[in-house]
Design a protein around this motif. Sequence first.
Motif, PDB file in Angstrom:
ATOM      1  N   PHE A 213       0.832  -1.210   0.000  1.00  0.00           N
ATOM      2  CA  PHE A 213       0.000   0.000   0.000  1.00  0.00           C
ATOM      3  C   PHE A 213       0.865   1.258   0.000  1.00  0.00           C
ATOM      4  CE2 PHE A 213      -3.342  -2.887   1.683  1.00  0.00           C
ATOM      5  CZ  PHE A 213      -4.346  -2.577   0.776  1.00  0.00           C
ATOM      6  N   LEU A 214       1.965   1.237   0.737  1.00  0.00           N
ATOM      7  CA  LEU A 214       2.862   2.390   0.744  1.00  0.00           C
ATOM      8  C   LEU A 214       3.473   2.612  -0.636  1.00  0.00           C
ATOM      9  CD1 LEU A 214       4.303   4.606   2.356  1.00  0.00           C
ATOM     10  CD2 LEU A 214       6.088   2.931   2.898  1.00  0.00           C
ATOM     11  N   TRP A 215       3.850   1.531  -1.319  1.00  0.00           N
ATOM     12  CA  TRP A 215       4.405   1.669  -2.666  1.00  0.00           C
ATOM     13  C   TRP A 215       3.373   2.253  -3.627  1.00  0.00           C
ATOM     14  CZ3 TRP A 215       3.247  -0.349  -7.477  1.00  0.00           C
ATOM     15  CH2 TRP A 215       4.231  -0.185  -8.465  1.00  0.00           C
ATOM     16  N   VAL A 216       2.113   1.884  -3.465  1.00  0.00           N
ATOM     17  CA  VAL A 216       1.057   2.438  -4.323  1.00  0.00           C
ATOM     18  C   VAL A 216       0.926   3.948  -4.091  1.00  0.00           C
ATOM     19  CG1 VAL A 216      -1.429   2.431  -4.783  1.00  0.00           C
ATOM     20  CG2 VAL A 216      -0.203   0.271  -4.522  1.00  0.00           C
ATOM     21  N   PHE A 217       0.988   4.365  -2.835  1.00  0.00           N
ATOM     22  CA  PHE A 217       0.916   5.802  -2.541  1.00  0.00           C
ATOM     23  C   PHE A 217       2.121   6.543  -3.127  1.00  0.00           C
ATOM     24  CE2 PHE A 217      -1.983   4.513   0.976  1.00  0.00           C
ATOM     25  CZ  PHE A 217      -3.057   5.312   0.627  1.00  0.00           C
ATOM     26  N   VAL A 218       3.294   5.934  -3.063  1.00  0.00           N
ATOM     27  CA  VAL A 218       4.481   6.563  -3.655  1.00  0.00           C
ATOM     28  C   VAL A 218       4.317   6.678  -5.167  1.00  0.00           C
ATOM     29  CG1 VAL A 218       6.960   6.305  -4.040  1.00  0.00           C
ATOM     30  CG2 VAL A 218       5.997   5.796  -1.798  1.00  0.00           C
ATOM     31  N   LEU A 219       3.766   5.650  -5.789  1.00  0.00           N
ATOM     32  CA  LEU A 219       3.526   5.693  -7.234  1.00  0.00           C
ATOM     33  C   LEU A 219       2.545   6.797  -7.602  1.00  0.00           C
ATOM     34  CD1 LEU A 219       3.861   4.456 -10.071  1.00  0.00           C
ATOM     35  CD2 LEU A 219       2.008   2.859  -9.490  1.00  0.00           C
ATOM     36  N   LEU A 220       1.454   6.921  -6.845  1.00  0.00           N
ATOM     37  CA  LEU A 220       0.478   7.980  -7.115  1.00  0.00           C
ATOM     38  C   LEU A 220       1.096   9.362  -6.914  1.00  0.00           C
ATOM     39  CD1 LEU A 220      -2.714   6.484  -5.411  1.00  0.00           C
ATOM     40  CD2 LEU A 220      -2.158   6.542  -7.848  1.00  0.00           C
ATOM     41  N   PHE A 221       1.936   9.505  -5.895  1.00  0.00           N
ATOM     42  CA  PHE A 221       2.607  10.793  -5.679  1.00  0.00           C
ATOM     43  C   PHE A 221       3.533  11.123  -6.851  1.00  0.00           C
ATOM     44  CE2 PHE A 221       6.662  12.690  -4.355  1.00  0.00           C
ATOM     45  CZ  PHE A 221       6.221  13.963  -4.023  1.00  0.00           C
TER      46      PHE A 221
END
Length: 262
Positions: A104-112
Amino acid sequence: MDPRQPSRHLSAPEVDFTRSMDEDSMVDGPLISADALHSAIRREFQTLPTPCHAALLSVLHVVYVTLSVLVAIMCILKEDDVEQCNSILQSVGGEGAIVFGKVFLWVFVLLFTICAKYHHRQARTRGYLKFYRRIQEVIHLPLVFHSGGNAMLLWILVSKIPQDLKTYLVLAVLATELLVVLPCLVYYTVKVVQFNQERAAPDVSQEEHSHNFSVTSVPIETGFREGSSLAEVVDKQADLIEYLKQHNTLLSRRLLNLTAQH
C-alpha cells in the motif's frame, strides 16, 4: 486659363492606404504601460500543490515503519505474544501485515510520483524549464528506492534463513528506505515551497530582464555550441517554443482586456 495662374484646387494630403484598420485602432488606442501588463501577467503564476502531498507521504512513511517495527517485535520476535497477535491479525500474520503495508505504501508513492510529474510538466509548459530540470530527478528517487526495497524484501522472504534473522533484515530494509526517502521528500518539499513563495517570472522573462537592465550583462547565446549536448539544446528549444506560443496567447488576451479597461 493662364497656366501661370495658381490652381483653385488645393492638393489633397497624401493618405497611406496601406495601413490597415487594425493598425489604426492599435495606434489610436490608449497606451498601456509596461508595468500594468507585467503585473497582469505575474498574476497568472500558478503554485504547485505537491508540497502537501509530499508532507503527507512523509508522515505516512514514518507511521508505516513505526508500526512495522512494533508488529515485528510483538508478533514475530516475542513468542509469548504470537497467539494474541494472530487473533488480531487473523490469518495475515505479522509478516503478512508488514508486506501488505509495504504494498500500500508503494502504491501511494507511485500515485505521488505520477501527480508530481503531471504538475511539474505543467510548470515546464508555463516556462519554468530550469526548475523542472533541477527537481525532476528528486521526483523519481522515492519510487526507485521503494521499488528496490520491494525486490529486497521479496528476496529475503523467499530465502531459507532463520526467522529472527529474516525479521531483522526486513526491518533493516525498511529503515534504510526511510533514511533515504525521507530526506528526498523533505528536500523536494522545501524547494517547491520556495518556488511557490518566490513567484518568479518564467525563464524567458528572467533572461530578457537581466539582458535588458543589467549593466554588465553578457548577450545570451542561442544554439548549439561545442561541448554542449545536442539533445539538451533541442529539448530546451522545444520547451521554449511551446512556452512562447502560450506566452503570445496570454499577451494578446491581456492586451485586449487592458485596452477595454482603458
